[in-house]
Design a protein around this motif. Sequence first.
Motif: not given
Length: 469
Positions: A265-278, A295-303, A333-339
């Motif tokens: 993609x030429x870009x970094x990973x997104x900044x929201x938490x990556x949850x592989x289970x979703x 609501x907070x969890x639904x937002x992350x799941x949708x992303x 199995x979860x990653x939070x990329x803030x780098x």
Amino acid sequence: MPTPADEGFEYIDLFAGIGGFHAMLKHANGKCVYVSEIDDNASATYFSNWVEPLSADDRPVLNRDITTAAPEDETVPIEVPAHDVLAAGFPCQPFSKSGAQRGMDETRGTLFFNIARVLKERRPAIVMLENVRNIAGPRHRYEWLTIIRTLRELGYRVSDRPTVFSPHLLPPKRGGTPQIRDRVFILGTYIGADRVEQELAAGAAPDPVVKRAPVDDWTPDMWRAEWILDSDDSISNLGDYELSEMEKTWVNAWDDLIHRFRAATGTKLPGFPLWSAEWRRESTVSAEELDALPAWKRKIVLKNIKFYEHHHALIDSWLADHPEFADFPNSRKKLEWQARELESLWNTVMHFRPSGIRAKPPTYLPALVAITQTSIYGPRQRRLTPHEAARLQGLPRKFSFGIQRDAASYKQAGNGVAVGAAWHVFREHVMRDKADLPLSLVTAVERAELAPPVAVSAPPSLRPNSDSA
């Protein structure tokens, strides 16, 4: 014959921990005359670093329980000697609201009462208290107002707004360290209750002594976490801090996804938490399932669903090449990329958290806490040692935890006071209020170097005159 300006000052160290206040007040040539710390391990660490090296005549009185030295029964004399500065990293205990507006009486049954009793009896020139950021938050509004009102009734000029500061806002030459650690400091100068009342009536309550902002021309992104690290060859038990093979497997798998994603993609990973289970196709997700989520969890799941929808070919290929991923613990199995724009997990500072692997740039570190999740410095594939945790708090290089368990050392470091931040706030307070303070105290602070003995191995241009510790 020494003049009054050469006599220095004396201080007491309550709820002393491992000596953060001691380090910064000793830096100004203060003499500690009384120490109170109830935790046996912390007290032993304090003693070996700060008391044992002193001659018998110079050693402070040691106390394990301030409630016995300054009891609630005011007919019993206190055991605390006279002093110029009272420093305390006091615990935040809830005060009863049933006695609203009763000043010092409202603090009875809390450890703050014992501090207040000492202030009432000894009237030191300065009181300096330190606590977590939330002490001045909305949940503790009542406690905050009670503390400020009590200090004013005792004759101390204090701001009704908190002084909040963090060591990462200071450059190395002022004693900063690469740790974001917001703490509330409450500083008061004794001027007498009548004068406090007059100043308040005139609208002259002081502002916080410093702003929560970078000092001089410093910016926090100029920090490098490696500046507080010891050389690996100086750590005799280095293997205790290196990542296990399993931990390296977790990092390497995720690191491969980072490389593949950037290449595709030429870009970094997104900044929201990556949850592989979703990671699933949108067509498999029902509206009822989503509506049942907070609501907070639904937002992350949708992303995560949309992330997988857009990149499923890449992700499926990566998962096929890493069958070991299926056996990772759920939290791995979860990653939070803030780098930001970094290209590898091994270039970051990582934390293995219950919520996932968090990756940040290797600039400044999150606050040390008195639990797990010790920072991992990716380039060296290891955790910070307890000695490095002490350096992150601004304690000198010669500071030692002795032979105690690492868990106790990390806990003590996490509960400690950041030396450079405390010194900066204290120094600015003394300079602001020097007309109302003893000349010997002011002179001692003015004569002290801008930074305590440096715990940071910054480039020479960023250091003070001496980095010996």
